[in-house]
Design a protein around this motif. Structure first.
Motif, mmCIF file in Angstrom:
data_model
loop_
_atom_site.group_PDB
_atom_site.id
_atom_site.type_symbol
_atom_site.label_atom_id
_atom_site.label_comp_id
_atom_site.label_asym_id
_atom_site.label_seq_id
_atom_site.Cartn_x
_atom_site.Cartn_y
_atom_site.Cartn_z
ATOM 1 N N GLU A 254 12.757 -105.411 -45.579
ATOM 2 C CA GLU A 254 12.309 -105.013 -44.268
ATOM 3 C C GLU A 254 12.813 -106.177 -42.973
ATOM 4 O O GLU A 254 13.007 -105.946 -41.776
ATOM 5 C CB GLU A 254 10.892 -105.137 -44.172
ATOM 6 N N LEU A 255 13.138 -107.507 -43.318
ATOM 7 C CA LEU A 255 13.308 -108.241 -42.556
ATOM 8 C C LEU A 255 14.823 -108.828 -42.689
ATOM 9 O O LEU A 255 15.397 -109.997 -42.050
ATOM 10 C CB LEU A 255 12.611 -109.891 -42.847
ATOM 11 N N GLU A 256 15.711 -108.175 -43.265
ATOM 12 C CA GLU A 256 16.985 -108.443 -43.377
ATOM 13 C C GLU A 256 17.554 -108.493 -42.098
ATOM 14 O O GLU A 256 17.607 -107.478 -41.365
ATOM 15 C CB GLU A 256 17.630 -107.235 -44.371
ATOM 16 N N GLY A 257 18.324 -109.600 -41.777
ATOM 17 C CA GLY A 257 19.103 -109.754 -40.363
ATOM 18 C C GLY A 257 18.357 -110.255 -39.646
ATOM 19 O O GLY A 257 18.819 -110.790 -38.605
ATOM 20 N N PHE A 258 17.138 -110.634 -39.722
ATOM 21 C CA PHE A 258 16.141 -111.251 -38.809
ATOM 22 C C PHE A 258 16.118 -112.996 -39.039
ATOM 23 O O PHE A 258 16.018 -113.809 -38.330
ATOM 24 C CB PHE A 258 14.892 -110.438 -38.413
ATOM 25 N N LEU A 259 16.064 -113.200 -40.324
ATOM 26 C CA LEU A 259 15.793 -114.518 -40.761
ATOM 27 C C LEU A 259 16.992 -115.559 -40.670
ATOM 28 O O LEU A 259 16.722 -116.875 -40.371
ATOM 29 C CB LEU A 259 15.532 -114.492 -42.268
ATOM 30 N N GLU A 260 18.274 -115.013 -40.231
ATOM 31 C CA GLU A 260 19.170 -115.992 -40.228
ATOM 32 C C GLU A 260 19.226 -116.612 -38.908
ATOM 33 O O GLU A 260 19.551 -118.000 -38.526
ATOM 34 C CB GLU A 260 20.567 -115.355 -40.526
ATOM 35 N N SER A 261 18.865 -115.900 -37.733
ATOM 36 C CA SER A 261 18.991 -116.405 -36.403
ATOM 37 C C SER A 261 17.708 -116.317 -35.541
ATOM 38 O O SER A 261 17.794 -116.284 -34.233
ATOM 39 C CB SER A 261 20.219 -115.849 -35.823
ATOM 40 N N GLU B 30 13.301 -116.390 -34.827
ATOM 41 C CA GLU B 30 12.009 -117.207 -35.169
ATOM 42 C C GLU B 30 11.118 -116.050 -35.887
ATOM 43 O O GLU B 30 11.038 -115.182 -35.057
ATOM 44 C CB GLU B 30 11.525 -117.935 -34.073
ATOM 45 N N VAL B 31 10.707 -116.042 -36.995
ATOM 46 C CA VAL B 31 9.556 -115.226 -37.452
ATOM 47 C C VAL B 31 8.258 -115.575 -38.011
ATOM 48 O O VAL B 31 8.456 -116.745 -38.643
ATOM 49 C CB VAL B 31 10.253 -114.305 -38.857
ATOM 50 N N HIS B 32 7.322 -115.169 -37.646
ATOM 51 C CA HIS B 32 5.891 -115.579 -37.932
ATOM 52 C C HIS B 32 5.285 -114.463 -38.751
ATOM 53 O O HIS B 32 5.066 -113.198 -38.539
ATOM 54 C CB HIS B 32 4.903 -115.768 -36.876
ATOM 55 N N ILE B 33 5.251 -114.896 -40.130
ATOM 56 C CA ILE B 33 4.548 -113.780 -41.182
ATOM 57 C C ILE B 33 3.015 -114.106 -41.330
ATOM 58 O O ILE B 33 2.766 -115.266 -41.455
ATOM 59 C CB ILE B 33 5.436 -113.603 -42.502
ATOM 60 N N MET B 34 2.075 -113.064 -41.230
ATOM 61 C CA MET B 34 0.680 -113.306 -41.073
ATOM 62 C C MET B 34 -0.077 -112.556 -42.257
ATOM 63 O O MET B 34 0.566 -111.320 -42.474
ATOM 64 C CB MET B 34 -0.015 -112.992 -39.911
ATOM 65 N N THR B 35 -0.962 -113.057 -42.876
ATOM 66 C CA THR B 35 -1.603 -112.025 -43.995
ATOM 67 C C THR B 35 -2.884 -112.861 -44.274
ATOM 68 O O THR B 35 -3.333 -113.587 -43.623
ATOM 69 C CB THR B 35 -0.627 -112.038 -45.118
ATOM 70 N N SER C 86 16.779 -122.974 -47.149
ATOM 71 C CA SER C 86 16.680 -123.498 -45.751
ATOM 72 C C SER C 86 16.102 -122.781 -44.542
ATOM 73 O O SER C 86 17.169 -122.630 -43.495
ATOM 74 C CB SER C 86 18.122 -124.505 -45.561
ATOM 75 N N ALA C 87 15.367 -121.787 -44.587
ATOM 76 C CA ALA C 87 15.114 -120.914 -43.506
ATOM 77 C C ALA C 87 13.939 -121.464 -42.807
ATOM 78 O O ALA C 87 12.808 -121.464 -42.834
ATOM 79 C CB ALA C 87 14.513 -119.479 -43.918
ATOM 80 N N SER C 88 14.582 -122.227 -41.662
ATOM 81 C CA SER C 88 13.734 -123.221 -41.061
ATOM 82 C C SER C 88 12.926 -122.379 -39.883
ATOM 83 O O SER C 88 11.921 -123.177 -39.401
ATOM 84 C CB SER C 88 14.474 -124.081 -40.408
ATOM 85 N N LEU C 89 13.344 -121.255 -39.495
ATOM 86 C CA LEU C 89 12.800 -120.552 -38.587
ATOM 87 C C LEU C 89 11.656 -119.362 -38.802
ATOM 88 O O LEU C 89 11.316 -118.535 -38.205
ATOM 89 C CB LEU C 89 13.893 -119.728 -37.825
ATOM 90 N N LEU C 90 11.333 -119.456 -40.241
ATOM 91 C CA LEU C 90 10.424 -118.821 -40.847
ATOM 92 C C LEU C 90 9.099 -119.447 -40.913
ATOM 93 O O LEU C 90 8.881 -120.650 -41.552
ATOM 94 C CB LEU C 90 10.999 -118.229 -42.316
ATOM 95 N N HIS C 91 7.862 -118.813 -40.739
ATOM 96 C CA HIS C 91 6.670 -119.280 -40.657
ATOM 97 C C HIS C 91 5.571 -118.634 -41.275
ATOM 98 O O HIS C 91 5.680 -117.227 -40.944
ATOM 99 C CB HIS C 91 6.145 -119.697 -39.349
ATOM 100 N N GLY C 92 4.607 -118.866 -42.151
ATOM 101 C CA GLY C 92 3.787 -118.216 -42.746
ATOM 102 C C GLY C 92 2.369 -118.683 -42.421
ATOM 103 O O GLY C 92 1.883 -119.672 -42.207
#
Length: 305
Positions: free
Chosen positions: A162-169, A171-176, A206-212
């Motif tokens: 679902e997040l293909e193409g977004f993680l490389e460039s 910032e994504v915040h995943i909440m659960t 090294s996906a530094s723009l990804l936050h959980g």
């Protein structure tokens, strides 16, 4: 003049009858008109719902969607286990965050055989009431069950798709949920494990723009079901007429409050098949109706293992 009017009337009626006859005798023309109407309806829905029209067989749809999301700020993705989880537990956060906001549901809640109905309820609440940019629902990989455990690697794979193409460039915040699952449901707990597994996989890349982020479970029953403090704050806000400010783009709020609890009731009423008497009580007395507290999801790196 009367003869001219009569002649025009006869011509008009004759043309109308010929048109009806042509449509009845020419099924291709009738099918073409029906298809044109269907296409127009889809295009109108795509505009009204805030969705990009998809073009099959090309990459334009995916590229356009990524560019559109990237221009609005960090992407916020709420991952839940069942339809209605977003309304029962996460509304203060969904109302506090700026767009773009996505909702990913890992099952259709078919344990009682109401899966198809709950699917419709989820899309109706997510799009029409909450105004989310995208509502994503997976129905094949995982089944709603109070005893069956979900495979963390399967959940990680779903997130990757679902997040293909977004993680490389971007910032994504995943909440659960957190590891206790807020309510203790095994599917909630496994959803947390799956998101944590995904975060660890991406961290190793090294996906530094990804936050959980995980929603903090409340263990004290009095604190959980007698939110006196939040009721007092709600009363003061209603009296003074103060409207809270939404979180600024680029800053994830660790504490979110909802000052419109009737919105929670409206959303849960949208999940009509689930809005039984004890969930009505939950909406009124649950702290999650009024407040969410978040903390970062701990990721075990290879260097610490």
């Amino acid at each position: 003049a009367c003869q001219s009017l009569r002649l025009n009337y006869v011509i008009m009626v004759t043309g109308y009858l010929e048109g009806i006859s042509r449509e009845r005798t020419n099924p291709r023309e009738k099918l073409r008109r029906k298809q044109d109407g269907h296409v127009n309806k889809e295009a109108q829905c795509g505009t009204n719902c805030g969705l990009q029209p998809r073009v099959e067989g090309t990459r334009n749809y995916k590229d356009t969607m990524i560019n559109d999301v990237c221009s609005k700020g960090p992407l916020h993705v709420l991952v839940i286990a069942h339809p209605d989880d977003e309304s029962m537990f996460f509304l203060p956060t969904l109302q506090s965050l700026p767009p773009p906001k996505w909702l990913l549901c890992l099952s259709n809640g078919d344990f009682d055989g109401l899966g198809k109905e709950r699917e419709k309820e989820l899309f109706r609440v997510g799009r029409d009431i909450l105004g989310l940019e995208r509502v994503l629902l997976r129905t094949k990989e995982l089944r709603d069950s109070p005893v069956l455990r979900w495979d963390a690697s399967v959940i990680s794979s779903i997130l990757g798709q679902e997040l293909e193409g977004f993680l490389e460039s971007h910032e994504v915040h995943i909440m659960t949920f957190d590891e206790q699952g807020v309510s203790g449901h095994v599917n909630h707990c496994d959803t947390h494990r799956g998101v944590q597994y995904f975060l660890q996989e991406q961290h190793n890349r090294s996906a530094s723009l990804l936050h959980g982020w995980e929603l903090t479970s409340i263990h004290n029953p009095i604190q959980k079901y007698v939110p006196v403090y939040h009721w007092l704050v709600l009363i003061m806000v209603s009296i003074l007429g103060i409207r809270p400010l939404r979180s600024k783009a680029g800053c994830f709020p660790r504490s979110c409050s909802l000052y419109e609890p009737w919105l929670n009731w409206k959303c849960m009423a949208g999940h009509r098949s689930q809005f039984v008497w004890y969930r009505r009580l939950f909406v009124v007395f649950s702290t999650y109706t009024y407040h969410n507290q978040w903390k970062p999801i701990q990721v075990i790196t290879k260097s610490n293992s």
